[in-house]
Every structure is written in structure tokens, then in C-alpha cells.
Design a protein around this motif. Structure first.
Motif, PDB file in Angstrom:
ATOM      1  N   PHE A  16     101.850 -31.725  74.567  1.00 52.90           N
ATOM      2  CA  PHE A  16     101.622 -32.389  73.277  1.00 52.90           C
ATOM      3  C   PHE A  16     102.390 -31.690  72.168  1.00 52.90           C
ATOM      4  O   PHE A  16     103.043 -32.326  71.355  1.00 52.90           O
ATOM      5  CB  PHE A  16     100.123 -32.410  72.952  1.00 52.90           C
ATOM      6  CG  PHE A  16      99.766 -33.323  71.812  1.00 52.90           C
ATOM      7  CD1 PHE A  16      99.319 -34.606  72.059  1.00 52.90           C
ATOM      8  CD2 PHE A  16      99.859 -32.902  70.492  1.00 52.90           C
ATOM      9  CE1 PHE A  16      98.982 -35.455  71.007  1.00 52.90           C
ATOM     10  CE2 PHE A  16      99.535 -33.728  69.442  1.00 52.90           C
ATOM     11  CZ  PHE A  16      99.089 -35.024  69.700  1.00 52.90           C
ATOM     12  N   THR A  17     102.300 -30.375  72.139  1.00 52.35           N
ATOM     13  CA  THR A  17     102.989 -29.632  71.080  1.00 52.35           C
ATOM     14  C   THR A  17     104.506 -29.677  71.273  1.00 52.35           C
ATOM     15  O   THR A  17     105.251 -29.644  70.296  1.00 52.35           O
ATOM     16  CB  THR A  17     102.503 -28.174  71.006  1.00 52.35           C
ATOM     17  OG1 THR A  17     102.643 -27.562  72.277  1.00 52.35           O
ATOM     18  CG2 THR A  17     101.052 -28.105  70.574  1.00 52.35           C
ATOM     19  N   ALA A  18     104.963 -29.782  72.509  1.00 56.55           N
ATOM     20  CA  ALA A  18     106.407 -29.821  72.782  1.00 56.55           C
ATOM     21  C   ALA A  18     107.053 -31.124  72.325  1.00 56.55           C
ATOM     22  O   ALA A  18     108.233 -31.131  71.969  1.00 56.55           O
ATOM     23  CB  ALA A  18     106.671 -29.607  74.271  1.00 56.55           C
ATOM     24  N   PRO A  70     110.677 -21.766  72.591  1.00 59.94           N
ATOM     25  CA  PRO A  70     111.259 -23.053  72.996  1.00 59.94           C
ATOM     26  C   PRO A  70     110.701 -23.512  74.358  1.00 59.94           C
ATOM     27  O   PRO A  70     110.392 -22.683  75.220  1.00 59.94           O
ATOM     28  CB  PRO A  70     112.757 -22.751  73.111  1.00 59.94           C
ATOM     29  CG  PRO A  70     112.981 -21.497  72.346  1.00 59.94           C
ATOM     30  CD  PRO A  70     111.700 -20.726  72.409  1.00 59.94           C
ATOM     31  N   PRO A  71     110.582 -24.834  74.539  1.00 60.85           N
ATOM     32  CA  PRO A  71     110.048 -25.364  75.801  1.00 60.85           C
ATOM     33  C   PRO A  71     110.795 -24.871  77.045  1.00 60.85           C
ATOM     34  O   PRO A  71     110.185 -24.670  78.092  1.00 60.85           O
ATOM     35  CB  PRO A  71     110.189 -26.879  75.655  1.00 60.85           C
ATOM     36  CG  PRO A  71     110.251 -27.120  74.193  1.00 60.85           C
ATOM     37  CD  PRO A  71     110.889 -25.902  73.592  1.00 60.85           C
ATOM     38  N   GLU A  72     112.082 -24.643  76.917  1.00 59.38           N
ATOM     39  CA  GLU A  72     112.854 -24.169  78.078  1.00 59.38           C
ATOM     40  C   GLU A  72     112.536 -22.716  78.438  1.00 59.38           C
ATOM     41  O   GLU A  72     112.902 -22.249  79.512  1.00 59.38           O
ATOM     42  CB  GLU A  72     114.365 -24.370  77.892  1.00 59.38           C
ATOM     43  CG  GLU A  72     114.940 -23.789  76.643  1.00 59.38           C
ATOM     44  CD  GLU A  72     114.846 -24.705  75.421  1.00 59.38           C
ATOM     45  OE1 GLU A  72     115.309 -24.262  74.358  1.00 59.38           O
ATOM     46  OE2 GLU A  72     114.310 -25.825  75.502  1.00 59.38           O
ATOM     47  N   ASP A  73     111.824 -22.015  77.565  1.00 64.38           N
ATOM     48  CA  ASP A  73     111.415 -20.637  77.841  1.00 64.38           C
ATOM     49  C   ASP A  73     109.962 -20.526  78.318  1.00 64.38           C
ATOM     50  O   ASP A  73     109.446 -19.422  78.480  1.00 64.38           O
ATOM     51  CB  ASP A  73     111.592 -19.769  76.584  1.00 64.38           C
ATOM     52  CG  ASP A  73     113.053 -19.575  76.209  1.00 64.38           C
ATOM     53  OD1 ASP A  73     113.936 -19.848  77.055  1.00 64.38           O
ATOM     54  OD2 ASP A  73     113.321 -19.160  75.069  1.00 64.38           O
ATOM     55  N   ILE A  74     109.305 -21.667  78.510  1.00 62.72           N
ATOM     56  CA  ILE A  74     107.923 -21.661  78.980  1.00 62.72           C
ATOM     57  C   ILE A  74     107.909 -22.153  80.423  1.00 62.72           C
ATOM     58  O   ILE A  74     108.131 -23.338  80.696  1.00 62.72           O
ATOM     59  CB  ILE A  74     107.025 -22.524  78.076  1.00 62.72           C
ATOM     60  CG1 ILE A  74     107.013 -21.946  76.655  1.00 62.72           C
ATOM     61  CG2 ILE A  74     105.606 -22.610  78.653  1.00 62.72           C
ATOM     62  CD1 ILE A  74     106.230 -22.758  75.641  1.00 62.72           C
ATOM     63  N   ASP A 124     107.329 -22.501  89.616  1.00 61.07           N
ATOM     64  CA  ASP A 124     108.229 -21.560  88.940  1.00 61.07           C
ATOM     65  C   ASP A 124     109.619 -22.153  88.684  1.00 61.07           C
ATOM     66  O   ASP A 124     110.363 -21.660  87.841  1.00 61.07           O
ATOM     67  CB  ASP A 124     108.386 -20.275  89.758  1.00 61.07           C
ATOM     68  CG  ASP A 124     107.149 -19.395  89.712  1.00 61.07           C
ATOM     69  OD1 ASP A 124     106.335 -19.547  88.784  1.00 61.07           O
ATOM     70  OD2 ASP A 124     107.006 -18.550  90.623  1.00 61.07           O
ATOM     71  N   ALA A 125     109.955 -23.202  89.396  1.00 60.02           N
ATOM     72  CA  ALA A 125     111.269 -23.824  89.245  1.00 60.02           C
ATOM     73  C   ALA A 125     111.342 -24.752  88.036  1.00 60.02           C
ATOM     74  O   ALA A 125     112.407 -25.280  87.723  1.00 60.02           O
ATOM     75  CB  ALA A 125     111.627 -24.597  90.517  1.00 60.02           C
ATOM     76  N   TYR A 126     110.218 -24.946  87.343  1.00 55.73           N
ATOM     77  CA  TYR A 126     110.175 -25.882  86.225  1.00 55.73           C
ATOM     78  C   TYR A 126     109.718 -25.214  84.938  1.00 55.73           C
ATOM     79  O   TYR A 126     108.925 -24.289  84.950  1.00 55.73           O
ATOM     80  CB  TYR A 126     109.230 -27.055  86.544  1.00 55.73           C
ATOM     81  CG  TYR A 126     109.758 -27.898  87.670  1.00 55.73           C
ATOM     82  CD1 TYR A 126     110.679 -28.912  87.422  1.00 55.73           C
ATOM     83  CD2 TYR A 126     109.355 -27.664  88.980  1.00 55.73           C
ATOM     84  CE1 TYR A 126     111.181 -29.665  88.465  1.00 55.73           C
ATOM     85  CE2 TYR A 126     109.859 -28.419  90.024  1.00 55.73           C
ATOM     86  CZ  TYR A 126     110.768 -29.421  89.758  1.00 55.73           C
ATOM     87  OH  TYR A 126     111.272 -30.160  90.796  1.00 55.73           O
ATOM     88  N   THR A 127     110.247 -25.744  83.844  1.00 52.93           N
ATOM     89  CA  THR A 127     109.840 -25.286  82.520  1.00 52.93           C
ATOM     90  C   THR A 127     109.148 -26.441  81.796  1.00 52.93           C
ATOM     91  O   THR A 127     109.192 -27.596  82.251  1.00 52.93           O
ATOM     92  CB  THR A 127     111.043 -24.828  81.674  1.00 52.93           C
ATOM     93  OG1 THR A 127     111.866 -25.975  81.388  1.00 52.93           O
ATOM     94  CG2 THR A 127     111.838 -23.743  82.381  1.00 52.93           C
TER      95      THR A 127
END
Length: 143
Positions: A16-18, A70-74, A124-127
Motif C-alpha cells: 500500500f505504501t509503495a 526504496p521498494p527495490e531495497d526491501i 529472497d529472489a523478489y523485492t
């Protein structure tokens, strides 16, 4: 294996926040209404996400929640590990309570342990960026 609703809701809060515009705050009320999560339960989830460094909260009348990075770092697997407190699929996974008589020779523990590792490896393969890449569609459903 089944993840707790707590973990499911934590991922939903992050999603939601992303999908909010950069820096735009999401209110707990919005999130609660969108997913049917009680405000009390949501507060606990947001607290854990904040403590773990995934979200920032802003207090006050115009306050709310936003991603702390950033979403790509989560990483999805990392979030699941933080939110879940028990990955013991069977009693024998815990040294403290393993009373199974066949434990020393049982192959089930190694098979299910491998399955758990593979499950987490896939996550782990997904952000977060991967799971909100359909941002416009998500926004339509959430509004």
C-alpha cells in the motif's frame, strides 16, 4: 507451511505504501479500510515494520506512513523472516521440545528443512518493487 496473517498484513502495508506517490503518506485509516485490518492490529504491524526499518511514521494531524527505503531495497524474504517468529515446521525442528522417538534416524526433518530453505530462497529472489510493478492496477483496487 502457512504464514501468519500478521506477515500477510505486513506485506500488504508495504505494498500500500509503495504504490503511493514518492513521499506521500498513507494513513492507517486508509490501510485499515482497504484491507479490513483492525486499527489495533495494524498499529502493531506498523510498529514492527518501523522498528525493522521498513517504514517511517509521521505523527500529527497530517501524519501517516511511508516507506523508509526504496521498494527495490526491501526484500520479501527478509520481511517474512522479520515478521514470522517460528519456522519450526515440526516438533523436531526445535531442540527444546523434540520428544519424537524416531528423530535420530528420521529423514523427514531434512526433507522439510530443505523445502523451507527453498521456500525462503524463492522469496529472497523478489523485492517489494517486483510485487508492485502493476502499480496502476493496485491503485485502482485500493482506492
Amino acid at each position: 507451511m502457512r504464514l501468519k496473517k500478521y506477515t500477510d498484513y505486513a506485506l500488504r502495508v508495504l505494498m500500500f505504501t509503495a504504490v503511493k506517490e514518492d513521499g506521500e503518506l498513507a494513513s492507517k485509516k486508509e490501510i485499515s479500510a482497504a484491507f479490513g485490518i483492525s486499527m489495533n492490529h495494524l498499529a502493531k504491524i506498523v510498529h514492527e515494520l518501523q522498528k525493522s526499518g521498513y517504514v517511517e511514521t509521521v505523527r500529527g494531524r497530517n501524519g501517516g506512513i511511508r516507506l523508509a527505503r526504496p521498494p527495490e531495497d526491501i526484500n520479501v524474504g527478509a520481511v517474512v523472516r522479520v515478521m514470522e517468529d517460528d519456522f519450526n515446521l515440526f516438533e523436531c525442528f526445535s531442540c527444546d521440545t523434540d520428544y519424537c522417538v524416531i528423530s535420530p534416524v528420521c529423514k523427514l526433518k531434512s526433507i522439510t528443512g530443505r523445502a523451507l530453505r527453498e521456500f525462503l530462497r524463492v522469496l529472497d529472489a523478489y523485492t517489494l518493487a517486483d510485487i508492485v510493478e502493476n502499480r496502476q492496477q493496485l491503485e485502482e483496487f485500493l482506492n
